[in-house]
Design a protein around this motif. Structure first.
Motif, short mmCIF file in Angstrom:
data_model
loop_
_atom_site.label_atom_id
_atom_site.label_comp_id
_atom_site.label_asym_id
_atom_site.label_seq_id
_atom_site.Cartn_x
_atom_site.Cartn_y
_atom_site.Cartn_z
N THR B 145 0.80 -1.23 0.00
CA THR B 145 0.00 0.00 0.00
C THR B 145 0.83 1.28 0.00
OG1 THR B 145 -0.18 -0.26 2.39
CG2 THR B 145 -2.03 -1.02 1.09
N SER B 215 -6.18 9.70 7.84
CA SER B 215 -6.81 8.74 6.94
C SER B 215 -8.14 9.28 6.44
CB SER B 215 -7.05 7.42 7.68
OG SER B 215 -5.82 6.85 8.02
N LYS B 217 -11.71 8.28 3.67
CA LYS B 217 -12.45 7.27 2.91
C LYS B 217 -13.44 8.01 2.03
CE LYS B 217 -15.61 4.60 4.81
NZ LYS B 217 -16.29 3.57 5.63
N GLU B 244 -6.03 3.35 -1.86
CA GLU B 244 -6.46 1.99 -2.17
C GLU B 244 -7.92 1.98 -2.59
OE1 GLU B 244 -3.04 0.28 -1.67
OE2 GLU B 244 -4.58 -1.21 -1.21
N PHE B 269 -9.79 4.27 -0.12
CA PHE B 269 -9.19 4.47 1.19
C PHE B 269 -7.90 5.26 0.99
CE2 PHE B 269 -11.97 0.92 1.49
CZ PHE B 269 -12.55 1.02 2.74
N GLU B 271 -4.59 7.80 2.67
CA GLU B 271 -3.81 8.26 3.80
C GLU B 271 -2.99 9.45 3.32
OE1 GLU B 271 -2.16 5.25 6.79
OE2 GLU B 271 -0.35 6.09 5.88
N ARG B 307 -8.42 6.03 12.85
CA ARG B 307 -7.89 5.83 11.50
C ARG B 307 -7.95 4.37 11.11
NH1 ARG B 307 -2.35 8.23 12.40
NH2 ARG B 307 -1.78 6.39 11.19
N THR B 308 -7.58 3.52 12.07
CA THR B 308 -7.61 2.07 11.81
C THR B 308 -9.05 1.63 11.53
OG1 THR B 308 -5.78 1.89 13.34
CG2 THR B 308 -6.88 -0.16 12.73
N TRP B 311 -10.16 2.33 8.05
CA TRP B 311 -9.61 1.43 7.03
C TRP B 311 -10.13 0.00 7.19
CZ3 TRP B 311 -5.29 1.50 3.33
CH2 TRP B 311 -4.98 2.79 2.90
N ARG B 314 -11.08 -2.14 4.20
CA ARG B 314 -9.92 -2.51 3.39
C ARG B 314 -9.14 -3.66 4.03
NH1 ARG B 314 -6.25 -4.52 1.65
NH2 ARG B 314 -4.51 -3.78 0.38
N HIS B 315 -8.91 -3.52 5.34
CA HIS B 315 -8.12 -4.54 6.03
C HIS B 315 -8.85 -5.89 6.08
CE1 HIS B 315 -5.00 -1.81 7.06
NE2 HIS B 315 -5.70 -1.11 7.93
#
Lengths: 451, 451
Positions: B145, B215, B217, B244, B269, B271, B307-308, B311, B314-315
């Motif tokens: 990424t 981050s 979206k 992403e 997504f 950053e 932020r996590t 995402w 995506r993760h």
């Protein structure tokens, strides 16, 4: 020549005209000239293929020639043969703005390319100073003042079309932004100095022209302070595009040459570039970092013309030395050392040239530890050449002893073959294995990189 | 084993223990396992040298093994022999903060390295997702990424220490930031997938941890709008660290898996990272560019935990698919296409998997045109494997036809040998010439990259 004229019937493009032979027998430096037997100007890849096939069949050396701005004797045909002048292959073949890439022929020059790209808001960042051909820049892994931001040619080439020693045509890489498809042949050919193949097309990465660029200059008491400041500025993550160091003796030479009165002290030349809203504060932060290191004077400038003026002493460094010794030709050292060693390396280099009674300019790409000592040599004087080589020898030895390399961006050519072996050890042996596997007859630029 | 135990007397480090053999017979994917005869865990370069010297003398295959997170069968010893597990060589040898470089042994993992670097304010940016070993990342030219900002492993390695097929030790590159000293052997070994040598030390470039990271979206109606927006954001020169794309069907799968209710639409997504004073306006500019492309929803977040969360979809993309098919193993396509082709490529890929009655996740490194289709395969079912290979075939064909590559970051391994030949043409032949010149006995990871 008769055989070659069967391939290329245009007599002007297969020539042993005295002036053209002389032009292709030398580079810009003190290295001894040696004439090719014939100069050939191919117009397309098919002609390159046919000329090299002919050379392969008859064991004739092929020496690719761009604009002749390399500085280690790369283009001197020390074993005679054909000087293959690529300057007629100067088409910009395909600009792909959305992909940030361009396909060019090898004879396209850096400035020609950037003039064309400007209307797309794009540019190609590698800037070795000279208006070199792209083919030559790939061949020597050129870099220059922008490398601290954008890296070297080694980071900028997506793909190549190459004619190999037997005349066969091969493509490496491609137009996609990355690939893990097998060995990185593209990177093997970058920096191969014409010894593995002749490029007929090159695909380069491109970048958006930064919205805003500001130049700055900071004067220090010592080279050490200037170098440490540079490391701190880079560490801080500021939008640095270029950061160059010129030593005090070089500024003195520029003042004498241009009748200017720049402070005769170690000076950092900087360029900040990026989004407009980044720059003002980046410059202010840079200024405060610089002041922590006893900066004597700091100025910055965003007007394009005045930016050029600000960089005057940096740009004039080489000319200031050249102008004083008409008829002589320059020699440039090119070591690259770990950045922490740079102040000591520069101090040591200055002492070396002074001890030898030489006047030279010293300037460094301080962001990457690469610096040059440029001085003039009478190419007719064996004594002067030997002295020049001794100076280079001492500077290279210091670099290698401290984990550095004999060449940061100029390449090996004929000038640094012994050092390559000393520096690279068994890797040098593997390079020879690869050379032999790809060009077993040793017809491609023989005598360069290897004896 | 008796001979190997003369080299390494510690019985646990030369073993044919059933569990360990099984672990070293497979990777994470659907590729058929094949056991090594013995697994060896060297502790230092001298043991690597001795083991490979032994293998060379007795024509025994050597297959280097890191954490086993590669996905094209690289670590499967398809011709038996020695699985050389490098995980005990996990020392961070030398951190040079001022030089932005670090020397590590190959068994150091990405996360281990970044934990250690944090206190220096530095990090190593390449992030393939898995907590891979650095040796494995060099061997496959990993990216992931972060590549849109920092490039691939191909741009990050300053030097290598390598044991060659005959057991000899060689160093390439060094600690200086750049070099034009002969052929770029470092880059030849990056992405060589264990077929040219075994790394014993790796010198990497490092970067300052950005002062600020945000981050974001953005949800779109179509993949095309999302892709075009990505190109525009990158063109604008904003401080993008990652960008992403996840397609709508994949979001649907994540919602089902995690009981979330993300909008089931193509989603970007992002950053942003850099100096604190860059980011706020960069995000605002990004938002306005995104709104030009009929963005349905845009959110951004600077708090690390949130932020996590942002995402999350995506993760979770791969896990959402994996969870639905217990006992099956994943297959991932890995083509990379010119960015302008990406929307059509993703649409085409979605159609291909639907036509084959497969449920899969599609997510793309939209900044570089590399995207993955991940779906589950029953490794016991020949029919399913054939169907998976047909899907991959169609996706690769589309990529190659449009100027792309069969692999953006996973490598060739055993899974893409035929495509490498198709894509690279005569360059494939030259790769084989080089392989033969460096490993004439073909003991280093035989059957990978080449048949």
């Amino acid at each position: 020549m008769a055989e070659l004229r069967k391939i290329i019937s245009d007599a002007e493009r297969v020539t042993n005209n005295e002036t053209i032979i002389e032009q292709h027998s030398q580079d810009l430096t003190y290295h001894s000239p040696y004439p090719p037997e014939v100069v050939v100007y191919p117009k397309d890849k098919n002609e390159v293929h046919q000329v090299i096939t002919f050379a392969y069949q008859h064991n004739v050396p092929i020496v690719p020639f761009g604009v002749g701005s390399s500085v280690e004797g790369h283009v001197i045909p020390i074993h005679g043969g054909i000087s293959l002048d690529m300057t007629l292959m100067d088409k910009i073949v395909d600009i792909r703005p959305q992909e940030f890439s361009v396909k060019v022929q090898p004879g396209v020059t850096r400035e020609q390319l950037n003039r064309k790209l400007k209307s797309y808001g794009l540019f190609f960042p590698v800037d070795p100073g000279a208006n070199a051909s792209i083919g030559g820049m790939v061949a020597t892994n050129a870099s220059g003042t922008n490398a601290v931001r954008y890296g070297t040619m080694n980071n900028q080439v997506l793909g190549l079309e190459v004619v190999l020693a037997d005349g066969s045509l091969m493509k490496t890489g491609g137009i996609s932004a990355k690939s893990s498809a097998g060995y990185h042949l593209t990177n093997l050919f970058i920096g191969s100095e014409g010894t593995l193949g002749v490029f007929t097309e090159i695909i380069l990465k491109l970048y958006g022209i930064p919205e805003k660029t500001v130049s700055a200059k900071a004067v220090f008491s010592t080279v050490e302070q200037a170098s440490e400041t540079a490391v701190n500025i880079i560490s801080a993550g500021l939008s640095i595009g270029r950061i160059e160091l010129v030593d005090e003796h070089t500024i003195t030479a520029v003042n004498a040459y241009r009748d200017t009165n720049f402070a005769e002290k170690p000076t950092l030349f900087l360029e900040f570039s990026g989004m407009e809203h980044w720059i003002e504060k980046d410059v202010a932060l840079g200024k405060s970092l610089i002041e922590d290191f006893d900066c004597i004077d700091f100025v910055f400038e965003s007007d394009p013309l005045k930016r050029t003026e600000l960089w005057e002493a940096r740009h004039q460094a080489v000319f200031a030395i050249q102008a004083k010794y008409p008829g002589q030709k320059p020699m440039s050292t090119d070591v690259c050392v770990p950045i922490s060693v740079l102040p000591e390396a520069i101090e040591n280099a200055r002492k070396t040239i002074s001890d030898n009674g030489i006047e030279g300019a010293i300037f460094g790409h301080v962001g990457d530890g690469n610096y040059h000592v440029v001085f003039m040599v009478d190419p007719q004087s064996q004594e002067e050449i030997e002295r020049a080589e001794k100076i280079n020898h001492d500077i290279v030895r210091f670099a290698i002893k401290n984990g550095g390399t004999c060449t940061g961006e100029h390449g090996i050519g004929i000038g640094k073959i012994d050092y390559l072996q000393e520096e690279q050890g068994s890797a040098y042996h593997l390079m020879k294995v690869i050379k032999h596997a790809i060009d077993s007859k040793n017809i491609l630029n023989p005598g360069k990189i290897f004896n």
